[in-house]
Design an enzyme around this catalytic site. Structure first.
Site, PDB file in Angstrom:
ATOM      1  N   HIS A  69      31.162  -4.043  49.337  1.00  0.00           N
ATOM      2  CA  HIS A  69      30.780  -3.021  48.359  1.00  0.00           C
ATOM      3  C   HIS A  69      30.102  -1.864  49.082  1.00  0.00           C
ATOM      4  O   HIS A  69      29.145  -2.057  49.825  1.00  0.00           O
ATOM      5  CB  HIS A  69      29.873  -3.641  47.294  1.00  0.00           C
ATOM      6  N   ARG A  71      28.145   0.663  48.561  1.00  0.00           N
ATOM      7  CA  ARG A  71      26.738   1.101  48.484  1.00  0.00           C
ATOM      8  C   ARG A  71      25.753   0.105  49.070  1.00  0.00           C
ATOM      9  O   ARG A  71      24.563   0.413  49.193  1.00  0.00           O
ATOM     10  CB  ARG A  71      26.389   1.357  47.017  1.00  0.00           C
ATOM     11  N   GLU A  72      26.207  -1.081  49.434  1.00  0.00           N
ATOM     12  CA  GLU A  72      25.293  -2.128  49.905  1.00  0.00           C
ATOM     13  C   GLU A  72      25.066  -1.968  51.410  1.00  0.00           C
ATOM     14  O   GLU A  72      25.477  -2.791  52.225  1.00  0.00           O
ATOM     15  CB  GLU A  72      25.877  -3.505  49.520  1.00  0.00           C
ATOM     16  N   ARG A 127      30.890   1.745  44.680  1.00  0.00           N
ATOM     17  CA  ARG A 127      31.030   0.300  44.946  1.00  0.00           C
ATOM     18  C   ARG A 127      32.442  -0.078  45.421  1.00  0.00           C
ATOM     19  O   ARG A 127      32.615  -0.869  46.330  1.00  0.00           O
ATOM     20  CB  ARG A 127      30.705  -0.456  43.645  1.00  0.00           C
ATOM     21  N   HIS A 197      26.465  -9.432  50.974  1.00  0.00           N
ATOM     22  CA  HIS A 197      26.275  -8.407  49.946  1.00  0.00           C
ATOM     23  C   HIS A 197      24.777  -8.107  49.802  1.00  0.00           C
ATOM     24  O   HIS A 197      23.944  -8.700  50.470  1.00  0.00           O
ATOM     25  CB  HIS A 197      26.811  -8.915  48.592  1.00  0.00           C
ATOM     26  N   SER A 198      24.464  -7.173  48.903  1.00  0.00           N
ATOM     27  CA  SER A 198      23.096  -7.000  48.447  1.00  0.00           C
ATOM     28  C   SER A 198      23.199  -6.501  47.002  1.00  0.00           C
ATOM     29  O   SER A 198      24.245  -6.003  46.602  1.00  0.00           O
ATOM     30  CB  SER A 198      22.347  -5.983  49.309  1.00  0.00           C
ATOM     31  N   TYR A 199      22.194  -6.517  46.181  1.00  0.00           N
ATOM     32  CA  TYR A 199      20.913  -7.093  46.494  1.00  0.00           C
ATOM     33  C   TYR A 199      20.647  -8.186  45.477  1.00  0.00           C
ATOM     34  O   TYR A 199      21.373  -8.262  44.474  1.00  0.00           O
ATOM     35  CB  TYR A 199      19.804  -5.999  46.402  1.00  0.00           C
ATOM     36  N   TYR A 249      26.143 -14.838  38.061  1.00  0.00           N
ATOM     37  CA  TYR A 249      26.943 -14.689  36.838  1.00  0.00           C
ATOM     38  C   TYR A 249      28.354 -15.212  37.088  1.00  0.00           C
ATOM     39  O   TYR A 249      28.784 -15.345  38.232  1.00  0.00           O
ATOM     40  CB  TYR A 249      27.011 -13.231  36.348  1.00  0.00           C
ATOM     41  N   GLU A 271      23.282 -12.533  49.143  1.00  0.00           N
ATOM     42  CA  GLU A 271      22.795 -11.300  48.498  1.00  0.00           C
ATOM     43  C   GLU A 271      21.460 -10.990  49.164  1.00  0.00           C
ATOM     44  O   GLU A 271      20.452 -11.649  48.897  1.00  0.00           O
ATOM     45  CB  GLU A 271      22.576 -11.522  46.997  1.00  0.00           C
TER      46      GLU A 271
HETATM   47  N1  ING Z   1      27.300  -9.394  43.882  1.00  0.00           N
HETATM   48  C1  ING Z   1      28.517 -10.157  43.832  1.00  0.00           C
HETATM   49  C2  ING Z   1      29.575  -9.397  43.033  1.00  0.00           C
HETATM   50  O1  ING Z   1      30.661  -9.204  43.561  1.00  0.00           O
HETATM   51  C3  ING Z   1      29.452 -12.438  43.399  1.00  0.00           C
HETATM   52  C4  ING Z   1      28.289 -11.526  43.237  1.00  0.00           C
HETATM   53  C5  ING Z   1      29.508 -13.345  44.428  1.00  0.00           C
HETATM   54  C6  ING Z   1      30.517 -12.407  42.497  1.00  0.00           C
HETATM   55  C7  ING Z   1      30.591 -14.193  44.590  1.00  0.00           C
HETATM   56  C8  ING Z   1      31.617 -13.246  42.647  1.00  0.00           C
HETATM   57  C9  ING Z   1      31.652 -14.133  43.703  1.00  0.00           C
HETATM   58  O2  ING Z   1      29.319  -9.013  41.898  1.00  0.00           O
HETATM   59  C10 ING Z   1      27.198  -8.138  44.365  1.00  0.00           C
HETATM   60  N2  ING Z   1      25.948  -7.596  44.485  1.00  0.00           N
HETATM   61  O3  ING Z   1      28.142  -7.511  44.689  1.00  0.00           O
HETATM   62 ZN    ZN Z   2      28.350  -6.651  46.579  1.00  0.00          ZN
END
Ligand code: ING
Ligand code: ZN
Length: 308
Positions: A69, A71-72, A127, A197-199, A249, A271
């Site tokens: 992503h 912005r991370e 993103r 990833h973050s955050y 989620y 994260e």
């Molecule tokens: N979080 C992840 C995202 O893509 C995630 C969380 C992890 C989703 C693994 C699905 C599988 O939404 C961020 N910050 O991007």
């Molecule tokens: Zn991410």
């Protein structure tokens, strides 16, 4: 061209700096680092991959990517930090020497290069990728909704204007296709898949695309617990951990779930910092502590993978 010696790992580096750094770090450490290209981004930028490890036969590998992503920004900073720590401590620190003697680390410093460039030039909060969508003026697909793991069934959008757009098909993006092709080609030697990833300060493992737990849930949960405890030991940074579905989620199409279902048991999403005060715009003063503590967790997982 910035040489890797003298490179500033405590600042956020733009894509041109990172690309030059991949060449320098490989050129300056030929016994430990080699660079290849696994594909080309939508806008034509080379997707460089670093292989870090002492050459040997029948070595297993750990794959780690950063910059899914755009912005991370702390994420690419960590992949660079990891490679720096590896090469600077080989032959000095016995733990790192042992890891690099017995494992190869495939490091993709930035998956979503076009998006990363866009956050430097146009929109710091971007993103997605930067690909054009049919019948829409909105740009981009969420690369972490674009893998073939319950693709677009939950926690993802089928509307191209949304930030979690799953794309027209699994692996529709040149970047996710290149990553998936590489991992498929090496999936018998890749024992762990780590995606940064973050955050939120979380360590997540499959599944995120469904509520049911994996057959390895107990083992992954205790490994995550121990890795988080290592991370916490340095600056007392609090992480939560668990399956993605239960911890952050429900979201389908993530790369960790896809890698797990391909047979890579040790599949984790980090994260990184923080929990929202600065969010994606983590100050540069936090690069060093964030990377140091994360390095402890990645080392812990690597040792576990090596010994199991
Ligand atoms: N979080 C992840 C995202 O893509 C995630 C969380 C992890 C989703 C693994 C699905 C599988 O939404 C961020 N910050 O991007
Ligand atoms: Zn991410």
């Amino acid at each position: 061209n910035a040489r890797a010696i003298g490179y500033n790992y405590e600042k956020y580096n733009n894509w041109d700096m990172i690309a030059a750094w991949t060449a320098s770090i490989a050129a300056e450490n030929p016994e430990l680092v080699s660079r290849s290209q696994i594909g080309t981004s939508y806008e034509g930028r080379p997707m460089y991959l670093l292989k870090v490890g002492k050459s040997g036969s029948n070595k297993n590998a750990i794959f780690m990517d950063c910059g899914f992503h755009a912005r991370e920004w702390i994420s690419p900073a960590f992949c660079q930090w990891f490679v720096k720590e590896a090469v600077n401590n080989y032959g000095i620190d016995s733990e790192i020497t042992n890891l690099l003697n017995n494992l190869d680390f495939y490091i993709l410093p930035v998956l979503n290069i076009d998006g990363y460039v866009y956050t430097w030039t146009n929109n710091r909060m971007w993103r997605k990728t930067r690909s054009k969508n049919a019948n829409s003026s909105c740009i981009g697909t969420d690369p972490n909704r674009n893998f073939n793991a319950g693709w677009c069934t939950v926690g993802a959008s089928n509307r191209p204007c949304d930030d979690t757009y799953c794309g027209p098909a699994p692996e529709s993006e040149k970047e996710t296709k290149a990553l998936a092709d590489f991992i498929r080609s090496k999936h018998s030697v890749i024992k762990a898949y780590l995606t940064i990833h973050s955050y939120s300060q979380m360590l997540l493992f499959p599944y995120s695309y469904k509520n049911s737990v994996t057959k390895d849930h107990t083992e992954l949960n205790s490994l995550a617990k121990a890795a988080v405890s290592q991370l916490n030991s340095l600056y007392n940074t609090r992480y939560t951990y668990g399956s993605g579905a239960a911890t952050i989620y429900l979201a389908a199409g993530g790369s960790d779930d896809w890698a797990y279902d391909l047979g890579i048991k040790y599949s984790f999403t980090f994260e990184l910092r923080d929990t929202g005060r600065y969010g994606f715009v983590l100050p540069e003063s936090q690069i060093q502590p964030t990377c140091q503590e994360t390095f402890l967790a990645v080392k812990y997982i690597s040792n576990y993978v090596l010994n199991n």
